[in-house]
Scaffold this motif. Structure first.
Motif, mmCIF file in Angstrom:
data_model
loop_
_atom_site.group_PDB
_atom_site.id
_atom_site.type_symbol
_atom_site.label_atom_id
_atom_site.label_comp_id
_atom_site.label_asym_id
_atom_site.label_seq_id
_atom_site.Cartn_x
_atom_site.Cartn_y
_atom_site.Cartn_z
ATOM 1 N N GLY A 303 -51.466 -11.266 -33.082
ATOM 2 C CA GLY A 303 -51.104 -12.333 -32.139
ATOM 3 C C GLY A 303 -49.769 -12.921 -32.552
ATOM 4 O O GLY A 303 -49.256 -12.629 -33.631
ATOM 5 N N VAL A 304 -49.191 -13.747 -31.673
ATOM 6 C CA VAL A 304 -47.902 -14.377 -31.977
ATOM 7 C C VAL A 304 -48.119 -15.828 -32.374
ATOM 8 O O VAL A 304 -48.801 -16.582 -31.676
ATOM 9 N N LEU A 305 -47.551 -16.198 -33.514
ATOM 10 C CA LEU A 305 -47.481 -17.598 -33.929
ATOM 11 C C LEU A 305 -46.003 -17.838 -34.190
ATOM 12 O O LEU A 305 -45.410 -17.216 -35.070
ATOM 13 N N ASP A 306 -45.406 -18.686 -33.401
ATOM 14 C CA ASP A 306 -43.949 -18.812 -33.383
ATOM 15 C C ASP A 306 -43.484 -19.875 -34.371
ATOM 16 O O ASP A 306 -43.841 -21.047 -34.224
ATOM 17 N N PRO A 307 -42.655 -19.504 -35.372
ATOM 18 C CA PRO A 307 -42.159 -20.523 -36.300
ATOM 19 C C PRO A 307 -41.043 -21.384 -35.710
ATOM 20 O O PRO A 307 -40.462 -22.221 -36.405
ATOM 21 N N LEU A 308 -40.741 -21.174 -34.432
ATOM 22 C CA LEU A 308 -39.821 -22.045 -33.690
ATOM 23 C C LEU A 308 -38.444 -22.184 -34.336
ATOM 24 O O LEU A 308 -37.888 -23.264 -34.404
ATOM 25 N N GLU A 309 -37.926 -21.049 -34.783
ATOM 26 C CA GLU A 309 -36.585 -21.093 -35.385
ATOM 27 C C GLU A 309 -35.517 -20.856 -34.328
ATOM 28 O O GLU A 309 -34.336 -21.010 -34.577
ATOM 29 N N GLY A 310 -35.946 -20.448 -33.136
ATOM 30 C CA GLY A 310 -35.031 -20.255 -32.016
ATOM 31 C C GLY A 310 -35.848 -20.020 -30.762
ATOM 32 O O GLY A 310 -36.969 -19.545 -30.834
ATOM 33 N N ILE A 311 -35.281 -20.374 -29.606
ATOM 34 C CA ILE A 311 -35.963 -20.141 -28.321
ATOM 35 C C ILE A 311 -35.256 -18.974 -27.639
ATOM 36 O O ILE A 311 -34.025 -18.970 -27.524
ATOM 37 N N THR A 312 -36.037 -17.971 -27.219
ATOM 38 C CA THR A 312 -35.468 -16.835 -26.484
ATOM 39 C C THR A 312 -36.335 -16.588 -25.247
ATOM 40 O O THR A 312 -37.321 -17.292 -25.021
ATOM 41 N N LYS A 313 -35.980 -15.543 -24.490
ATOM 42 C CA LYS A 313 -36.790 -15.185 -23.307
ATOM 43 C C LYS A 313 -38.213 -14.813 -23.706
ATOM 44 O O LYS A 313 -39.140 -14.901 -22.919
ATOM 45 N N LYS A 314 -38.377 -14.352 -24.963
ATOM 46 C CA LYS A 314 -39.719 -13.942 -25.412
ATOM 47 C C LYS A 314 -40.579 -15.140 -25.838
ATOM 48 O O LYS A 314 -41.772 -14.994 -26.049
ATOM 49 N N SER A 315 -39.956 -16.296 -26.015
ATOM 50 C CA SER A 315 -40.711 -17.470 -26.486
ATOM 51 C C SER A 315 -41.797 -17.852 -25.487
ATOM 52 O O SER A 315 -41.597 -17.751 -24.277
ATOM 53 N N GLN A 316 -42.917 -18.320 -26.016
ATOM 54 C CA GLN A 316 -44.038 -18.720 -25.149
ATOM 55 C C GLN A 316 -43.864 -20.184 -24.718
ATOM 56 O O GLN A 316 -44.728 -21.015 -24.965
ATOM 57 N N GLY A 317 -42.718 -20.492 -24.127
ATOM 58 C CA GLY A 317 -42.442 -21.868 -23.717
ATOM 59 C C GLY A 317 -40.949 -22.105 -23.723
ATOM 60 O O GLY A 317 -40.195 -21.368 -24.366
ATOM 61 N N ALA A 318 -40.517 -23.159 -23.010
ATOM 62 C CA ALA A 318 -39.088 -23.398 -22.828
ATOM 63 C C ALA A 318 -38.482 -24.272 -23.914
ATOM 64 O O ALA A 318 -37.269 -24.322 -24.080
ATOM 65 N N ASP A 319 -39.322 -25.004 -24.655
ATOM 66 C CA ASP A 319 -38.776 -25.881 -25.694
ATOM 67 C C ASP A 319 -39.810 -26.071 -26.813
ATOM 68 O O ASP A 319 -40.890 -25.478 -26.784
ATOM 69 N N TYR A 320 -39.453 -26.882 -27.797
ATOM 70 C CA TYR A 320 -40.301 -27.103 -28.973
ATOM 71 C C TYR A 320 -41.732 -27.476 -28.577
ATOM 72 O O TYR A 320 -42.696 -26.885 -29.065
ATOM 73 N N ILE A 321 -41.878 -28.467 -27.707
ATOM 74 C CA ILE A 321 -43.215 -28.966 -27.359
ATOM 75 C C ILE A 321 -44.053 -27.852 -26.717
ATOM 76 O O ILE A 321 -45.203 -27.626 -27.097
ATOM 77 N N GLU A 322 -43.464 -27.133 -25.759
ATOM 78 C CA GLU A 322 -44.216 -26.073 -25.054
ATOM 79 C C GLU A 322 -44.632 -24.946 -26.000
ATOM 80 O O GLU A 322 -45.744 -24.428 -25.922
ATOM 81 N N VAL A 323 -43.720 -24.553 -26.904
ATOM 82 C CA VAL A 323 -44.055 -23.461 -27.829
ATOM 83 C C VAL A 323 -45.123 -23.917 -28.828
ATOM 84 O O VAL A 323 -46.036 -23.155 -29.168
ATOM 85 N N MET A 324 -45.050 -25.176 -29.261
ATOM 86 C CA MET A 324 -46.097 -25.698 -30.163
ATOM 87 C C MET A 324 -47.458 -25.725 -29.454
ATOM 88 O O MET A 324 -48.495 -25.482 -30.075
ATOM 89 N N GLU A 325 -47.453 -26.001 -28.161
ATOM 90 C CA GLU A 325 -48.714 -25.958 -27.393
ATOM 91 C C GLU A 325 -49.249 -24.524 -27.321
ATOM 92 O O GLU A 325 -50.454 -24.293 -27.444
ATOM 93 N N SER A 326 -48.340 -23.553 -27.153
ATOM 94 C CA SER A 326 -48.754 -22.142 -27.157
ATOM 95 C C SER A 326 -49.305 -21.742 -28.528
ATOM 96 O O SER A 326 -50.280 -20.995 -28.620
ATOM 97 N N ASN A 327 -48.651 -22.230 -29.588
ATOM 98 C CA ASN A 327 -49.144 -21.954 -30.950
ATOM 99 C C ASN A 327 -50.562 -22.504 -31.135
ATOM 100 O O ASN A 327 -51.414 -21.865 -31.753
ATOM 101 N N LEU A 328 -50.791 -23.689 -30.600
ATOM 102 C CA LEU A 328 -52.122 -24.304 -30.717
ATOM 103 C C LEU A 328 -53.165 -23.425 -30.015
ATOM 104 O O LEU A 328 -54.227 -23.140 -30.580
#
Length: 338
Positions: A303-328
């Motif tokens: 599975g993907v757990l994003d350390p949020l070091e950068g946002i790309t098209k592959k990121s599960q969200g458009a910004d820090y908050i959204e990607v942290m919600e995907s991580n949760l």
């Protein structure tokens, strides 16, 4: 009249304010940087710093990130132009210990308003292989005297990024620590640009409240799970694990590119069986080869757990908050949240 649009909504829309706004609009060329109208020229070292300065600075800042989307921050090499742009900044926000090239360039830049995010919260050692709850007594003890330790910790830990015993720099993955950093960034922006202090304060309060909600979502979402252990190729989640009483088992330590030893892979296999771990997490910016191999050898899912070091098209969200919600959501699924 256009000028009205320049008034912050919090301001009193009286004649005096209109007069002042018109004046400031005319005198933009005299502003601190002379290049972006009256915006503060901000340089951020990589995405978590960029997110803070953009959200807190709002319309008063022009933010440049030294790390382009999709670049692994630890590998960053700066161009001469980037080094020049640091020197021309009004304000620089970075996180010492993540990017040696950036640390050196900032030291030589002579910029007055330079803020190291690591000094705005407490850094801890998470070792290179196991982090979070597995350190048991050490973690609790550190939390106990976290406040007094703040100064010595933040100044004194040479944050050697990949080495055993160096302080772990991944503070942004704990919403509580990230909120502490946000407060410090807000205060430092107020000092750097006192004319817009009220807006910086308002934006900081809003962001801190949002991070508080994120923390609550994690607390409630991870309270009842069938296992507390997750396995990851990049040991970036030590602070997150500690905050929510989980155990991170890193395959190869804090350096995302390090290859695990055969002994470590065997150890992970044993831990996965004992702790009923289901998933090997990999990240968006690095290769998933190690995770796939390990999953095949151990019968685990990936599975993907994003350390949020950068946002790309592959990121599960458009910004820090959204990607942290995907991580949760990914953690809840892997840990069997009830």
């Amino acid at each position: 009249m256009n000028v009205r649009r320049l008034i912050p909504t919090t301001a009193v829309a009286g004649a005096v304010v209109l007069g002042l706004t018109a004046l400031s609009a005319c005198s933009t060329s005299d502003a601190a940087d002379g290049g972006n109208g009256d915006k503060l020229k901000v340089t951020a070292s990589f995405y978590p710093m960029q997110f803070l300065t953009e959200r807190i600075g709002g319309e008063h800042v022009a933010v440049t990130s030294l790390t382009k989307p999709g670049v692994e921050p630890h590998d960053l090499e700066l161009t001469p132009r980037q080094i020049g742009s640091i020197s021309e900044s009004d304000y620089v926000l970075y996180l010492k210990g993540i990017q040696p090239a950036v640390d050196d360039a900032i030291k030589q830049s002579g910029v007055k308003n330079t803020v190291d995010a690591a000094t705005l919260t407490t850094l801890e050692n998470h070792g290179s292989e196991v982090s979070g709850h597995d350190h048991g007594h050490e973690g609790e003890e550190e939390h106990g005297h976290e406040e007094e330790a703040h100064e010595e910790h933040s100044e004194g830990d040479g944050h050697n990024h990949g080495e055993e015993g160096g302080a772990d720099p991944h503070i942004w993955l704990d919403p509580v620590k990230y909120a502490e950093v946000a407060k410090g960034v807000g205060k430092s922006l107020e000092k750097a640009d006192p004319d817009h202090a009220a807006d910086y304060k308002k934006n900081t309060d809003a962001l801190v409240a949002e991070l508080g909600e994120l923390n609550t979502a994690y607390e409630t979402g991870l309270k009842n799970t069938s296992t507390k252990t997750f396995i990851t190729t990049h040991s970036a989640f030590g602070y997150l694990a500690e905050r929510y009483e989980l155990t991170q088992q890193g395959i190869a330590g804090i350096d995302p590119e390090a290859e695990p030893s055969p002994a470590r892979i065997q150890e992970i296999h044993t831990i996965a069986e004992k702790e009923k771990a289901t998933t090997v997490f990999f990240e968006t910016l690095a290769s998933d080869r190690t995770a796939q191999t390990l999953a095949k050898d151990t019968g685990l899912k990936t599975g993907v757990l994003d350390p949020l070091e950068g946002i790309t098209k592959k990121s599960q969200g458009a910004d820090y908050i959204e990607v942290m919600e995907s991580n949760l959501a990914a953690l809840q699924k892997a840990l069997g949240a009830k």
